[in-house]
Design an enzyme around this catalytic site. Structure first.
Site, mmCIF file in Angstrom:
data_model
loop_
_atom_site.group_PDB
_atom_site.id
_atom_site.type_symbol
_atom_site.label_atom_id
_atom_site.label_comp_id
_atom_site.label_asym_id
_atom_site.label_seq_id
_atom_site.Cartn_x
_atom_site.Cartn_y
_atom_site.Cartn_z
ATOM 1 N N HIS A 77 0.842 -1.209 0.000
ATOM 2 C CA HIS A 77 0.000 0.000 0.000
ATOM 3 C C HIS A 77 0.870 1.250 0.000
ATOM 4 C CE1 HIS A 77 -3.879 1.977 1.758
ATOM 5 N NE2 HIS A 77 -3.193 2.841 1.017
ATOM 6 N N ASP A 305 0.955 2.656 3.635
ATOM 7 C CA ASP A 305 0.110 3.743 3.136
ATOM 8 C C ASP A 305 0.965 5.018 2.983
ATOM 9 O OD1 ASP A 305 -2.019 5.161 2.189
ATOM 10 O OD2 ASP A 305 -3.138 5.191 4.071
ATOM 11 N N HIS A 309 2.813 14.365 1.101
ATOM 12 C CA HIS A 309 2.378 15.685 0.627
ATOM 13 C C HIS A 309 3.523 16.642 0.930
ATOM 14 C CE1 HIS A 309 -1.764 14.376 -0.072
ATOM 15 N NE2 HIS A 309 -1.693 13.732 1.078
HETATM 16 O O1 DOR Z 1 -4.705 10.004 4.366
HETATM 17 C C1 DOR Z 1 -4.796 9.499 3.250
HETATM 18 N N1 DOR Z 1 -4.017 9.890 2.247
HETATM 19 N N2 DOR Z 1 -5.703 8.534 3.048
HETATM 20 C C2 DOR Z 1 -5.979 8.072 1.810
HETATM 21 O O2 DOR Z 1 -6.834 7.251 1.674
HETATM 22 C C3 DOR Z 1 -5.273 8.596 0.644
HETATM 23 C C4 DOR Z 1 -3.975 9.166 1.027
HETATM 24 C C5 DOR Z 1 -3.382 10.015 -0.057
HETATM 25 O O3 DOR Z 1 -3.336 9.573 -1.206
HETATM 26 O O4 DOR Z 1 -2.913 11.114 0.234
HETATM 27 ZN ZN ZN Z 2 -3.739 4.796 0.897
#
Ligand code: DOR
Ligand code: ZN
Length: 439
Positions: A77, A305, A309
């Protein structure tokens, strides 16, 4: 102690013997000292005393005395932001950071730009990333109708969003049911972002605790219950569970994943929007309960995950800052540190970070096994260092784990080729697309 190979750099297609390593794979006799032989790109043999009758002529040797040898880790992920959002990350930068942390296979999420919702976009993304990854990779697609499922059948797996998050790819319950049904017919894995928007609370949170309340634990448990009702015969995997309440709602036969940030960070940290993520960080008590469930083996896989950013975006007002945080380079180092602290077994670590994710995805990775790709991680478990943004080299330039302790690999091999040496990335572009084992 060094794992430097005697001989040239980079690709050495001949036989290599790794001597006296602690082999970190339950299948190979977890934690026992042994040797391992690779032949070109593959693992040829392993075990204690493999070379008691001598090392075959022409074999290079790597002295691994005092070092651990683990299968390359599989992060199922990640958001590498390529194409379309490459100010945050791109395939070369994200996979380089992956390699630094011992991750040799990643599977990239579909909320890139344009989103991977059609066959044409999937093919285009595949073409764009080819030859630019430092580790092996798979690609997720996000079918948004029943018909899209067969169009996207070449994806490594499918992702469904049950609530709004970066990318706006959520689908309603009816569409979800149809997508699950079609995926079952094709035998494809569906990974779900499970949050129920109907349980969200209105408002403009300004803190991590407020963010957690606005997307509460019940919203996860509720979405998971809906999935249970809709899933039929589909193979479903639930991404990033954050709490015991969500776990309790998981139906039999559905697999789960947890992130390092939900295991190690909580609303008590002074991270402001740098800790803002969906689903949210929870309270310290919730985090402890999640840790206990993970350590006890009640969660299948650990995946990061990784969702970077830019600093500028995260310095916006809390309610306007985007959700998501980076973690691809620090997951194995942080978790190995927890093994050192005796809060987690080695077996659980390797299972959750390598064997189980590979098994769930149906890809031939994540194990020390004869005939497997020689994706290997050499690590000195005694070398604890402080995590810094500089060390992990994300394009975004920050990590929410700044200052925490980790144990980084010294050498990483991908199909027998060194891609990290002395903790530094040395090879780019060696990554290949992964292939699924067809059921
Ligand atoms: O916090 C998150 N950021 N949750 C997500 O589901 C997507 C991810 C993102 O792509 O920035
Ligand atoms: Zn994600």
């Amino acid at each position: 102690m060094s794992a430097a190979r005697q001989g040239g750099r980079g690709r050495d297609p001949e036989r290599v013997a790794y001597l006296n390593a602690r082999l970190l794979d339950p299948a190979s006799g977890l934690g026992t000292e042994g040797d391992l032989l690779t032949d070109g790109e593959m693992i040829a043999d392993f075990g204690p005393g493999l070379f008691k009758d001598g090392i075959p002529e022409g074999t290079q040797t790597v002295d691994c005395a005092g070092l651990c040898l683990a299968p390359g880790l599989v992060d199922m992920h990640v958001h590498l932001r390529d194409p379309g959002l490459t100010e945050k990350e791109d395939f070369p930068s994200g996979t380089r950071s992956a390699a630094l942390g011992g991750v040799t296979t990643v599977v990239d999420m579909p909320n890139t730009r344009p989103p991977v919702t059609t066959r044409a976009v999937l093919q285009d993304k595949r073409t764009r990333v080819r030859g630019r990854a430092a580790v092996d990779y798979g690609l997720f697609a996000a079918p948004r109708s029943e018909g899209a499922v067969s169009q996207l059948r070449d994806a490594t797996a499918f992702k469904v969003y049950m609530a709004e998050s970066t990318g706006n790819l959520q689908i309603d319950a009816e569409t979800l049911g149809a997508v699950l049904h079609a995926s079952a017919e094709l035998g494809r894995l569906v990974v779900a972002h499970a949050e129920d928007e109907h349980r969200f609370r209105k408002g403009q949170p300004a803190t991590l605790a407020g963010h957690s309340e606005s997307r509460p634990k019940e919203s996860e448990a509720s979405a998971i219950r809906s999935l249970g009702a809709l899933r039929g015969e589909a193979r479903v995997h639930i991404a990033h569970v954050t709490c015991a309440e969500a776990l309790a709602a998981v139906p039999e036969g559905v697999t789960t994943e947890v992130t390092p940030h939900h295991l190690l960070l909580d609303t008590g940290r002074p991270l402001q929007a740098f800790g803002k993520v969906n689903p949210p960080l929870r309270s310290p008590e919730d985090r402890e309960a999640l840790w206990d469930a993970f350590a006890a083996g009640r969660i299948d896989a650990l995946a990061t995950d990784h969702a970077p950013h830019t600093r500028e975006e995260k310095e916006e007002r809390f309610d306007e800052a985007p959700s998501g945080l980076p973690g691809i380079a620090t997951s194995f180092p942080l978790l190995l540190r927890q093994v050192r602290a005796e809060r987690l077994s080695l077996e659980r670590l390797v299972d959750a970070m390598a064997s189980r994710p590979a098994e769930i995805l149906g890809i031939p990775k994540g194990r020390i096994e004869v005939g497997a790709d020689a994706d290997l991680v050499v690590v000195d478990a005694r070398r604890v260092v402080k995590i810094t943004a500089r060390r992990v080299r994300y394009k975004c330039g920050w990590t929410p784990f700044e200052g925490m302790e980790g144990v980084f690999p010294s050498t990483v091999y991908l199909h027998g080729e060194r891609i990290v040496e002395d903790g530094e990335p040395i090879a780019e572009g060696a990554g290949r697309p992964v292939t699924r084992i067809e059921a």
